[in-house]
Motif scaffolding. Structure first.
Motif, PDB file in Angstrom:
ATOM      1  N   LEU A   7       0.815  -1.217   0.000  1.00 53.09           N
ATOM      2  CA  LEU A   7       0.000   0.000   0.000  1.00 53.09           C
ATOM      3  C   LEU A   7       0.849   1.268   0.000  1.00 53.09           C
ATOM      4  N   ARG A   8       2.134   1.127   0.244  1.00 54.89           N
ATOM      5  CA  ARG A   8       2.904   2.307   0.610  1.00 54.89           C
ATOM      6  C   ARG A   8       3.058   3.328  -0.505  1.00 54.89           C
ATOM      7  N   HIS A  92       5.095  16.108   5.895  1.00 54.85           N
ATOM      8  CA  HIS A  92       5.869  15.099   6.630  1.00 54.85           C
ATOM      9  C   HIS A  92       4.949  14.018   7.189  1.00 54.85           C
ATOM     10  N   PHE A  93       3.831  14.431   7.790  1.00 54.33           N
ATOM     11  CA  PHE A  93       2.915  13.458   8.393  1.00 54.33           C
ATOM     12  C   PHE A  93       2.245  12.583   7.320  1.00 54.33           C
ATOM     13  N   ILE A  94       1.911  13.174   6.167  1.00 48.59           N
ATOM     14  CA  ILE A  94       1.325  12.378   5.089  1.00 48.59           C
ATOM     15  C   ILE A  94       2.318  11.330   4.603  1.00 48.59           C
ATOM     16  N   ASP A  95       3.558  11.763   4.357  1.00 46.31           N
ATOM     17  CA  ASP A  95       4.592  10.813   3.910  1.00 46.31           C
ATOM     18  C   ASP A  95       4.799   9.700   4.929  1.00 46.31           C
ATOM     19  N   PRO A 105       4.946  11.563  -7.660  1.00 45.75           N
ATOM     20  CA  PRO A 105       4.059  12.559  -7.029  1.00 45.75           C
ATOM     21  C   PRO A 105       2.759  11.909  -6.549  1.00 45.75           C
ATOM     22  N   ARG A 106       2.390  12.241  -5.343  1.00 46.03           N
ATOM     23  CA  ARG A 106       1.154  11.694  -4.781  1.00 46.03           C
ATOM     24  C   ARG A 106       0.045  12.739  -4.852  1.00 46.03           C
ATOM     25  N   HIS A 107      -1.131  12.289  -5.177  1.00 41.41           N
ATOM     26  CA  HIS A 107      -2.290  13.192  -5.214  1.00 41.41           C
ATOM     27  C   HIS A 107      -3.430  12.509  -4.486  1.00 41.41           C
ATOM     28  N   HIS A 108      -3.864  13.116  -3.407  1.00 40.66           N
ATOM     29  CA  HIS A 108      -4.881  12.507  -2.567  1.00 40.66           C
ATOM     30  C   HIS A 108      -6.063  13.445  -2.401  1.00 40.66           C
ATOM     31  N   ASP A 109      -7.225  12.851  -2.148  1.00 43.24           N
ATOM     32  CA  ASP A 109      -8.314  13.619  -1.575  1.00 43.24           C
ATOM     33  C   ASP A 109      -8.045  13.689  -0.074  1.00 43.24           C
TER      34      ASP A 109
END
Length: 346
Positions: A7-8, A92-95, A105-109
């Motif tokens: 999942l990472r 930092h916390f998201i990573d 690149p990460r793209h999140h809702d």
């Protein structure tokens, strides 16, 4: 708590309870994966500030840093005080929640919890910080609604329910029914004000200067919302004597702490009573049956439920997992289509 390796590096939607004291991150489909202090340690080198550490490691540095390092909280009273530092903290916390930085690149809702009394300017600051930290779509959900969902209250039914979320910077009081807030009020009193009251009392009564971390430890170990029988439990406290300037140690008891925090506790009680006075009669009748639910870190203060119950004449219970109710509720709103209407896309 770490995610499974498969999942990472995939994209995940997240809910973030961006608190004054702690930040809690919920990953959709996984649950709460991170709960760390909202503290950032900044190092200044050749006039340039950069982030050194964030979260648990940064909190250990508070009050103990050399001249070139500063440990700060980028949020005050539940809203962003330093947007640039807050943005780096959120990233930092998201990573960390997703297992580490990614070269892709990460793209999140991202659903971010906000105090019900926050202004449009404060909400835009939260949106910008979350967006710059990698959010593709940013949803806001008001903290009392998220807390009620996380505490398994009947927010989708035509039943009046009252939640009191006592956080680090604010206390949110709300009456909910049919996925909406029938009444809400946000007062800027919470765990930080309790800590400040303890520090001020010790300085005034014992001529002893104590740090923020020490005041917080006193609150956690012997904090109590009303005076106990006798003096209650005691503990040793160390700090700097204001008369001699030397390090010294004193003993403080629960009766003193109850006296110290009486004013902020009374402000919380006053906010609850005001909410009841402004609640429609039919909803009030439901609250008599349902009682009041307490969430947030402040709900863990000994006897706070009894104090509110005595002041209102209503049953008061502390929610299970009170510390993470807000993040859990925001995460459930992301996952459950029936609850999507409680969030606002900005």
């Amino acid at each position: 708590m770490r995610l499974p390796s498969f999942l990472r590096f995939s994209s995940h939607d997240l809910a973030i309870d961006l608190g004054t004291v702690n930040t809690v991150v919920y990953v959709k489909g996984v649950g709460v994966v991170l709960n760390e202090p909202s503290v950032v340690a900044l190092e200044t080198h050749n006039g340039v500030r950069r982030v050194k550490v964030v979260g648990n490691d940064a909190k250990l540095m508070m009050g103990k840093t050399p001249a070139n390092i500063e440990a700060i909280r980028p949020l005050r009273d539940g809203v962003i005080a330093d947007i640039n530092v807050a943005e780096q903290m959120i990233k930092h916390f998201i990573d960390k929640a997703l297992g580490g930085p990614s070269r892709i690149p990460r793209h999140h809702d991202i659903a971010v919890c906000v105090p019900s009394g926050s202004t449009s300017v404060e909400r835009r600051a939260i949106r910008d910080a979350a967006s710059n930290a990698g959010g593709s779509r940013i949803f806001l959900i008001e903290e009392p609604m998220a807390a009620a969902i996380g505490a398994d209250m009947p927010v989708t039914e035509p039943i009046g329910a009252m939640v009191v979320d006592i956080g680090g910077g604010t206390t949110e009081v709300a009456v909910l029914s049919l996925r909406g807030l029938a009444y809400s009020n946000s007062v800027r009193v919470g765990g930080d004000k309790l800590d400040d009251a303890i520090s001020s009392y010790v300085r005034r009564k014992h001529n002893l200067m104590i740090g923020e971390a020490t005041a917080e430890r006193v609150k956690h170990e012997i904090g109590i919302a009303r005076r106990p029988v006798g003096i209650g439990r005691s503990m040793s406290v160390r700090g700097r004597d204001l008369v001699t300037g030397r390090p010294t140690e004193i003993t403080i008891n629960q009766a003193e702490i109850a006296e110290a925090i009486a004013e902020p506790v009374n402000q919380i009680v006053k906010a609850v009573r005001s909410a009841l006075e402004h609640t429609a009669p039919e909803l009030s009748a439901d609250i008599v049956d349902q009682g009041i639910v307490l969430t947030g870190g402040g709900a863990l203060l000994s006897e706070i439920d009894a104090v509110i119950s005595e002041a209102t004449g209503l049953p008061v219970v502390v929610a299970e997992n009170a510390l993470i109710c807000v993040a859990k509720g925001a995460g459930q709103a992301l996952e459950d289509p029936e609850l999507s209407g409680v969030m606002t896309l900005i």
